[in-house]
Design an enzyme around this catalytic site. Structure first.
Site, mmCIF file in Angstrom:
data_model
loop_
_atom_site.group_PDB
_atom_site.id
_atom_site.type_symbol
_atom_site.label_atom_id
_atom_site.label_comp_id
_atom_site.label_asym_id
_atom_site.label_seq_id
_atom_site.Cartn_x
_atom_site.Cartn_y
_atom_site.Cartn_z
ATOM 1 C CE1 TYR A 115 33.082 -11.555 34.003
ATOM 2 C CE2 TYR A 115 32.395 -12.412 32.048
ATOM 3 C CZ TYR A 115 33.114 -11.625 32.369
ATOM 4 O OH TYR A 115 33.345 -10.588 31.721
ATOM 5 C CD1 TRP A 117 28.303 -8.122 29.776
ATOM 6 C CD2 TRP A 117 27.168 -6.117 30.367
ATOM 7 N NE1 TRP A 117 29.330 -6.921 29.601
ATOM 8 C CE2 TRP A 117 28.359 -5.834 30.117
ATOM 9 C CE3 TRP A 117 26.379 -5.333 30.839
ATOM 10 C CZ2 TRP A 117 28.856 -4.729 30.134
ATOM 11 C CZ3 TRP A 117 26.869 -3.991 30.925
ATOM 12 C CH2 TRP A 117 28.039 -3.711 30.482
#
Length: 780
Positions: A115, A117
């Site tokens: 999880y 960016w």
């Protein structure tokens, strides 16, 4: 040591912070924003210093306790030593452990905890890579759903308005705002530090420019936030400093005023909404004896009743846009402000109008409020997950600490799976999760924790297997987003640091050992995958009669421009124009002011229409200040926290907190001091800026400083670097969404007067010698 390539040519690249080029000059990497970008994001300047930083992971490592005792729960994670190993050795060990867990417990015992960016690249996308590997090689994994950013709204919006992606990406466009909008009520603001980021990359940062253009045309922007910086200074002429977490009360006061004045749009409510009468009974106090009028709202928000009345009376007759930032729903009962803002939009008849209505998270990322591309953008196929079990992403500690325990989610009665192995590639839970001391205990429960990372984050320091991976500058990829017209050839600019490998190479090696190499790679090298992923875009361009470059021509040019679709307002505008012919994909086919479905769940923390619910954390003598733990301006989350731009924004090596002079003076704190923030969950240090840009009673400390415990052997060690998630509460927004509540909590603050502990967050662990068993010595 990272080596620079043999040539010094300027090369194209992209990131979620923007498109850019890089060139080696006199042994230094020079990063230059793309020339078409009117407002480049300075975060791209984190790259040069980060590339060779000491925090980078150079060799595969395995935790000594895991090697000595084998897999199993171990509270030494995070404070144990590591043993340096060669790739073949560590991949053999890890493949054996994956096989053991799969054979003994099934794939239901593996949590694919990717999880966060990742790079802008469509191929080297960590989430896609790990999910593909777990699906193909092991048959699946327990997955997470939703996000820390929008956990509450992602579940709520489909109930009340329809498709979440449609509501965020097609509902409101910046072009229309500049042309049509008269007034924006920005609940939580639209800080351009947030909209400088875009999943898949961004070529032009325009939000700042668009807000200025709106203001020059005469459009009004009203900031409702405890932080004055949540709108650009050029347009921030109207700051409404309500107490954090009280936005719903303010919205109810506005709504009550509109009903009393008769300025709400009764016809639109009758034709386009469901459940207004039930909500109106609550609003006017007929159902509970308490009218939600301006005086009631004033006592909760800290505003005056007169200010609320005046704000409500600015709206009738204007093209009004009600924006709710991600931040509002990252708190207990976070569903309520999102729902209530959609009600205000409908009350004033604005839903679906160009530049008007409901703009959830507009300004949160640069993907929102933009045109959609007219040709497809491919991503790496992830395969089929054979495991049905999942958790809401922010409930990871609950899962690991309470296997088999029941929980509720979106009307379903569920049970936490019993996880034996956590595999994390992409993201740093010690940044984005709450109550880090609880997270430490949670990670101690599993048999094995595997982490791919490029740097020694706290997540890597708690792992059993630490596998060094490349950063995007050290590999090739394609940068592209569904809402940006530029596709970028991401050229490699440096050789991998130390022995770092791409995630794809790591998973290929594991797949070979698990007998799944052909299925995982499909016989393609990374460059062949890039050609494969480019093909749908090429075919789409050709189908539209556009002279499309083949892959080699695209790669040589460095970029290709893609056609885009006109703004159409999505499903909400179509519904506004023809409510019978194009109903919304909700239970009633209308905007749900009251949701019969949610009401049927019987949740007292999220009933069938928006309500005011008292926050979980309230100030008291022990914790007299509210903490706002928002996103940082100098980096994205914790990414490249050690980079040059991020480091330059710190003071005395610490993250910077901000507080009002009244609160600072009361504690003998001056600008530049080191302060200690603390509550019952933990404590951290930060440097402080004393400023009137933060409302009194509030202290603001952004997330993202690497967690740096002074003494990891303590149960609640002091974080000397300034990570606010040692303070935040790890509970769900409600039983409906179980979203993250990390935006707000309560704390105490004092001046720190002791010996200042050193920052050690970036110091790599010193590997120890571990005597190999005979079978490993023979394998070498």
């Amino acid at each position: 040591m990272t080596k620079q390539p043999n040539d010094n040519a300027k090369k194209s690249h992209s990131s979620h912070w923007g498109a850019f080029s890089g060139q080696w000059v006199d042994g230094k990497l020079v990063i230059t924003p793309h020339p078409i970008d009117p407002d480049p994001n300075p975060i791209i300047q984190n790259f040069p210093e980060a590339l060779r930083h000491k925090a980078r992971i150079a060799k595969p490592m395995v935790r000594r306790g895991w090697l000595e005792n084998g897999p199993g729960p171990d509270d030494r994670r995070g404070r144990d030593a590591f043993v340096e190993m060669e790739w073949d050795e560590v991949l053999d060990l890890l493949a054996g452990e994956l096989k053991r867990v799969k054979d003994a417990y099934s794939a239901k015992a593996i949590y694919g905890g990717s999880y966060g960016w990742s790079s802008a690249g469509r191929f080297h996308h960590a989430q896609s890579q790990i999910h593909r590997f777990l699906n193909v090689a092991l048959g699946g994994y327990v997955r997470s759903v939703n996000s820390y950013s929008a956990g509450a709204s992602t579940v709520l919006i489909p109930h009340i308005l329809g498709n979440y992606e449609d509501m965020t990406r097609r509902n409101i466009g910046w072009d229309e705002i500049v042309e049509h909008t008269d007034i924006i009520l920005a609940f939580g603001g639209m800080n351009t530090k947030n909209s400088r980021v875009a999943g898949g990359g961004i070529s032009k940062h325009t939000e700042h420019r668009d807000m200025i253009a709106l203001s020059k045309r005469g459009g009004e922007l009203v900031l409702i936030s405890p932080l004055k910086s949540d709108l650009p200074d050029e347009v921030n002429q109207d700051w409404v400093a309500a107490r954090p977490g009280t936005d719903v009360a303010l919205m109810l006061g506005i709504a009550h005023t509109a009903v009393m004045d008769g300025t709400h749009d009764r016809a639109f409510l009758a034709s386009h909404t469901h459940g207004w009468n039930t909500f109106e009974d609550y609003l006017m106090g007929r159902s509970d004896g308490q009218p939600k009028d301006a005086a009631w709202a004033a006592a909760i928000t800290g505003l005056t009743a007169d200010a609320i009345l005046k704000l409500a009376r600015r709206l009738p007759g204007k093209r009004a846009l009600f924006v709710v930032a991600h931040s509002l729903q990252r708190a207990k009962h976070g569903e309520q402000p999102v729902w209530m803002a959609s009600v205000l939009s409908a009350m004033f008849g604005q839903s679906g109008l160009p530049g008007g209505g409901f703009g959830y998270a507009l300004g949160a990322i640069a993907n929102y409020g933009r045109h959609q591309n007219a040709v497809p953008i491919a991503g790496l196929p992830q395969g089929k997950n054979g495991v049905s079990e999942f958790i809401p992403v922010a409930r990871v500690s609950d899962m690991l600490l309470n296997p088999g325990a029941p929980f509720e989610y979106n009307g379903a009665h569920m049970t936490y799976p019993d996880i034996k192995l956590v595999y994390w590639a992409g993201g740093n839970p010690f940044h984005h999760h709450q109550d880090l001391n609880r997270l430490r205990k949670a990670f101690a429960q599993v048999d094995t924790l595997v982490v791919h990372d490029l740097a020694w984050t706290a997540s890597a320091r708690h792992a059993d297997f630490v596998l060094p991976c490349t950063m995007s500058l050290e590999r090739e990829d394609i940068g592209s987003s569904q809402t940006d017209p530029m596709m970028v050839a991401m050229h490699q600019m440096a050789e991998p640091f130390g022995d770092a490998r791409d995630d794809y190479a790591i998973f290929t090696g594991l797949s070979e050992r698990l007998g799944a190499a052909d299925a995982f790679t499909e016989g393609r090298t990374p460059r062949e995958w890039l050609k494969h992923l480019y093909q749908p875009t090429y075919d789409g361009l050709k189908a539209k009669g556009i002279d499309a470059p083949d892959f080699d021509a695209f790669w040589a040019a460095g970029e290709v421009m893609l056609p885009q679709l006109p703004l159409d307002g999505g499903t909400l505008r179509a519904f506004r124009e023809d409510p019978e012919g194009t109903p919304l994909p909700t239970t009633s086919g209308k905007i749900e002011i009251t949701s019969d479905t949610i009401a049927s769940f019987g949740y007292d923390d999220c009933p069938g229409h928006p309500v005011w619910l008292t926050p979980e954390d309230v100030v008291d003598a022990a914790n007299p200040l509210q903490l706002v733990a928002n996103q940082p301006a100098s980096r994205l989350h914790s990414q490249l926290d050690f980079g040059g731009h991020s480091s330059a924004e710190k003071r005395r090596g610490r993250e910077v907190a901000r507080m009002h002079p009244i609160d600072a003076d009361a504690r003998g704190i001056k600008d530049g001091d080191i302060i200690r923030l603390f509550n019952q969950r933990g404590a951290c240090l930060a440097s402080v800026v004393v400023t009137e840009d933060v409302m009194a009673g509030v202290v603001q400390l952004p997330t993202g400083a690497y967690y740096d415990p002074e003494d990891p052997n303590e149960e609640k060690p002091l974080c000397v670097h300034g990570n606010p998630n040692v303070l935040t509460r790890d509970t769900g927004t409600s039983r409906l969404a179980q979203g993250c509540t990390g935006q707000l909590t309560v704390v105490n603050v004092e001046k720190f007067t002791g010996n200042l502990p050193p920052i050690q967050a970036y110091d790599p662990p010193v590997p120890v010698i571990w005597p190999r068993p005979p079978k490993l010595e023979a394998a070498e």
